[in-house]
Design a protein around this motif. Sequence first.
Motif, PDB file in Angstrom:
ATOM      1  N   ARG A 117       0.824  -1.223   0.000  1.00 22.06           N
ATOM      2  CA  ARG A 117       0.000   0.000   0.000  1.00 22.06           C
ATOM      3  C   ARG A 117       0.856   1.270   0.000  1.00 22.06           C
ATOM      4  O   ARG A 117       0.341   2.367   0.235  1.00 22.06           O
ATOM      5  N   ASP A 118       2.146   1.105  -0.236  1.00 26.49           N
ATOM      6  CA  ASP A 118       3.116   2.214  -0.239  1.00 26.49           C
ATOM      7  C   ASP A 118       3.272   2.861   1.125  1.00 26.49           C
ATOM      8  O   ASP A 118       3.631   4.031   1.239  1.00 26.49           O
ATOM      9  N   GLU A 119       3.006   2.111   2.165  1.00 27.48           N
ATOM     10  CA  GLU A 119       3.265   2.571   3.526  1.00 27.48           C
ATOM     11  C   GLU A 119       4.647   2.080   3.928  1.00 27.48           C
ATOM     12  O   GLU A 119       5.170   1.126   3.375  1.00 27.48           O
ATOM     13  N   ARG A 120       5.215   2.755   4.888  1.00 26.88           N
ATOM     14  CA  ARG A 120       6.525   2.363   5.417  1.00 26.88           C
ATOM     15  C   ARG A 120       6.336   2.024   6.888  1.00 26.88           C
ATOM     16  O   ARG A 120       6.339   2.909   7.742  1.00 26.88           O
ATOM     17  N   PRO A 121       6.138   0.727   7.220  1.00 29.53           N
ATOM     18  CA  PRO A 121       5.767   0.366   8.586  1.00 29.53           C
ATOM     19  C   PRO A 121       6.844   0.587   9.647  1.00 29.53           C
ATOM     20  O   PRO A 121       6.523   0.676  10.822  1.00 29.53           O
ATOM     21  N   ARG A 122       8.091   0.673   9.251  1.00 27.26           N
ATOM     22  CA  ARG A 122       9.182   0.927  10.202  1.00 27.26           C
ATOM     23  C   ARG A 122      10.239   1.763   9.506  1.00 27.26           C
ATOM     24  O   ARG A 122      10.215   1.951   8.296  1.00 27.26           O
ATOM     25  N   THR A 123      11.211   2.183  10.280  1.00 21.31           N
ATOM     26  CA  THR A 123      12.337   2.906   9.683  1.00 21.31           C
ATOM     27  C   THR A 123      13.334   1.900   9.117  1.00 21.31           C
ATOM     28  O   THR A 123      13.312   0.714   9.460  1.00 21.31           O
ATOM     29  N   GLU A 124      14.230   2.394   8.285  1.00 15.43           N
ATOM     30  CA  GLU A 124      15.283   1.528   7.749  1.00 15.43           C
ATOM     31  C   GLU A 124      16.123   0.953   8.895  1.00 15.43           C
ATOM     32  O   GLU A 124      16.469  -0.230   8.891  1.00 15.43           O
ATOM     33  N   ARG A 125      16.420   1.783   9.872  1.00 15.75           N
ATOM     34  CA  ARG A 125      17.193   1.316  11.030  1.00 15.75           C
ATOM     35  C   ARG A 125      16.430   0.232  11.795  1.00 15.75           C
ATOM     36  O   ARG A 125      17.000  -0.760  12.248  1.00 15.75           O
ATOM     37  N   GLY A 126      15.126   0.425  11.925  1.00 12.25           N
ATOM     38  CA  GLY A 126      14.299  -0.584  12.585  1.00 12.25           C
ATOM     39  C   GLY A 126      14.354  -1.921  11.869  1.00 12.25           C
ATOM     40  O   GLY A 126      14.459  -2.975  12.504  1.00 12.25           O
ATOM     41  N   TRP A 127      14.303  -1.884  10.534  1.00 16.43           N
ATOM     42  CA  TRP A 127      14.396  -3.129   9.764  1.00 16.43           C
ATOM     43  C   TRP A 127      15.772  -3.764   9.906  1.00 16.43           C
ATOM     44  O   TRP A 127      15.893  -4.985   9.962  1.00 16.43           O
ATOM     45  N   ARG A 128      16.796  -2.930   9.978  1.00 13.25           N
ATOM     46  CA  ARG A 128      18.157  -3.474  10.156  1.00 13.25           C
ATOM     47  C   ARG A 128      18.269  -4.203  11.496  1.00 13.25           C
ATOM     48  O   ARG A 128      18.907  -5.244  11.594  1.00 13.25           O
TER      49      ARG A 128
END
Length: 150
Positions: A117-128
Amino acid sequence: MTIDLLAPAYPWIKSLHVISVIAWMAGLFYLPRLFIYHMQVAPEDVRSQTFKVMERRLLKAIMNPAMIATWVFGLLLVLTPGVVDWTAGWWHLKFASVLAMTWFHMDLGRARRAFERDERPRTERGWRMLNEVPTVLMIIIVFMVIAKPF
């Protein structure tokens, strides 16, 4: 099928369980990495659509079937007489870790739908940071099954 029939099939069931776990773990390691790369492109970027396809196919064609197979073969293993000493404590932590791994898998599925849905559920750092969760759980599970420390 009675439980007595499981004993002769044990090596086959265990082999299929290990194969399923390897496929599931590969997906659990790779999908958060795809999310990291997905975070680095704008939603309107054509690469975002490519990531959406890759994420959907990984989850639906590899990870979901592998997780289901892991659970099915794992349950068959524990139903095999003599495989688990139910008085030992290691299997509690192993089972809790598998439940955590399953929760993590489901959370990745929710995140994939958000990215769709083109949402970003977390930050890039969070995904890392979350990218390390399956490794930690895998280490716990392997030590519990192989070393059976308690």
